[in-house]
Design a protein around this motif. Structure first.
Motif, PDB file in Angstrom:
ATOM      1  N   ALA A 210      -6.634   4.381   0.464  1.00 11.74           N
ATOM      2  CA  ALA A 210      -5.293   4.929   0.691  1.00 11.74           C
ATOM      3  C   ALA A 210      -4.868   5.916  -0.400  1.00 11.74           C
ATOM      4  N   VAL A 211      -5.383   5.723  -1.626  1.00 11.46           N
ATOM      5  CA  VAL A 211      -4.943   6.585  -2.734  1.00 11.46           C
ATOM      6  C   VAL A 211      -6.015   7.589  -3.159  1.00 11.46           C
TER       7      VAL A 211
ATOM      8  N   GLN B 143      -5.163  11.194  -3.655  1.00  9.37           N
ATOM      9  CA  GLN B 143      -4.261  11.485  -4.763  1.00  9.37           C
ATOM     10  C   GLN B 143      -4.996  11.490  -6.099  1.00  9.37           C
TER      11      GLN B 143
ATOM     12  N   LYS C 253       0.999   4.111  -3.010  1.00 13.07           N
ATOM     13  CA  LYS C 253       0.794   5.541  -2.769  1.00 13.07           C
ATOM     14  C   LYS C 253       1.946   6.369  -3.349  1.00 13.07           C
ATOM     15  N   LYS C 254       3.142   5.815  -3.297  1.00  9.90           N
ATOM     16  CA  LYS C 254       4.314   6.531  -3.786  1.00  9.90           C
ATOM     17  C   LYS C 254       4.389   6.545  -5.314  1.00  9.90           C
TER      18      LYS C 254
ATOM     19  N   VAL D 167       0.839  -1.209   0.000  1.00 10.90           N
ATOM     20  CA  VAL D 167       0.000   0.000   0.000  1.00 10.90           C
ATOM     21  C   VAL D 167       0.869   1.252   0.000  1.00 10.90           C
ATOM     22  N   LYS D 168       1.904   1.274   0.819  1.00  7.48           N
ATOM     23  CA  LYS D 168       2.797   2.437   0.869  1.00  7.48           C
ATOM     24  C   LYS D 168       3.504   2.659  -0.467  1.00  7.48           C
TER      25      LYS D 168
END
Length: 201
Positions: A142-143, A146, A111-112, A107-108
């Motif tokens: 999570a995104v 963005q 997102k990046k 997940v991290k």
């Protein structure tokens, strides 16, 4: 003794005296030549000895430089091997994580790397089979900030971990191998700083 005999005796005496003087001069000249030859021989031997010493010094200096260079190369090679090993083990450790921790990292990483648009995310066959329940919803939450939206594809990719993002047929490889390769120099510098910050080549 007749007058003729006196004359002959005087001539003989003068001749002997001249011969003795000539011989004496020849001996002196011979001694001078011997002495000069000895001095020249000594000077020449000293020059040869000095040249030999200089040659030996130069050879030793070049040998020391070559040895020092070889040592530096071996140390550098050893450091590079250690750094590669550390990076490889770090990559392998990601795949060996437990499911919860593994997919938290996924997940991290998403997102990046995600783009602010709708797309798909593809996993390896092994990861697709072990996706946590409701992972797609967790990922999209999570995104969302963005401007991104992702659908988990049922297709798979032959990757060693990580994922692939697809946008209208254009794929971005975010597998662990691809991410580590893209950051290789940065990772190498960081590992070097951590391991060898107090040493110098």
């Amino acid at each position: 003794m007749t007058g003729l005999e006196k004359i002959l005796s005087q001539i003989s005496s003068e001749a002997q005296q001249a011969a003795d003087e000539t011989l004496a001069q020849a001996k002196v000249q011979a001694q001078d030549l011997v002495k000069a030859a000895e001095e020249e021989g000594k000077a020449q031997s000293e020059r040869i000895a000095q040249q030999a010493q200089a040659a030996v010094k130069d050879i030793l200096s070049r040998a020391e430089s070559a040895a020092a260079l070889q040592k530096r190369r071996e140390i550098l090679q050893a450091k590079q091997e250690i750094i590669r090993d550390v990076i490889q083990k770090a990559k392998e450790s990601l795949s060996a994580l437990g499911e919860q921790e593994y997919f938290d990292i996924i997940v991290k990483l998403v997102k990046k790397n995600v783009l602010p648009q709708q797309g798909e995310i593809l996993f390896s066959e092994a990861d697709l089979k072990r996706l946590p329940q409701n992972f797609e919803e967790t990922l999209n939450r999570a995104v969302a900030d963005q401007g991104a939206s992702l659908t988990v594809s049922r297709e798979t990719r032959p990757i060693d971990g990580g994922f692939v993002l697809a946008y209208g047929g254009v794929e971005e490889n975010c597998s662990f191998t691809a991410l580590f390769d893209a950051s290789h120099e940065i990772l190498q510098d960081r590992v070097h700083a951590l391991l060898f910050s107090e040493t110098r080549l």
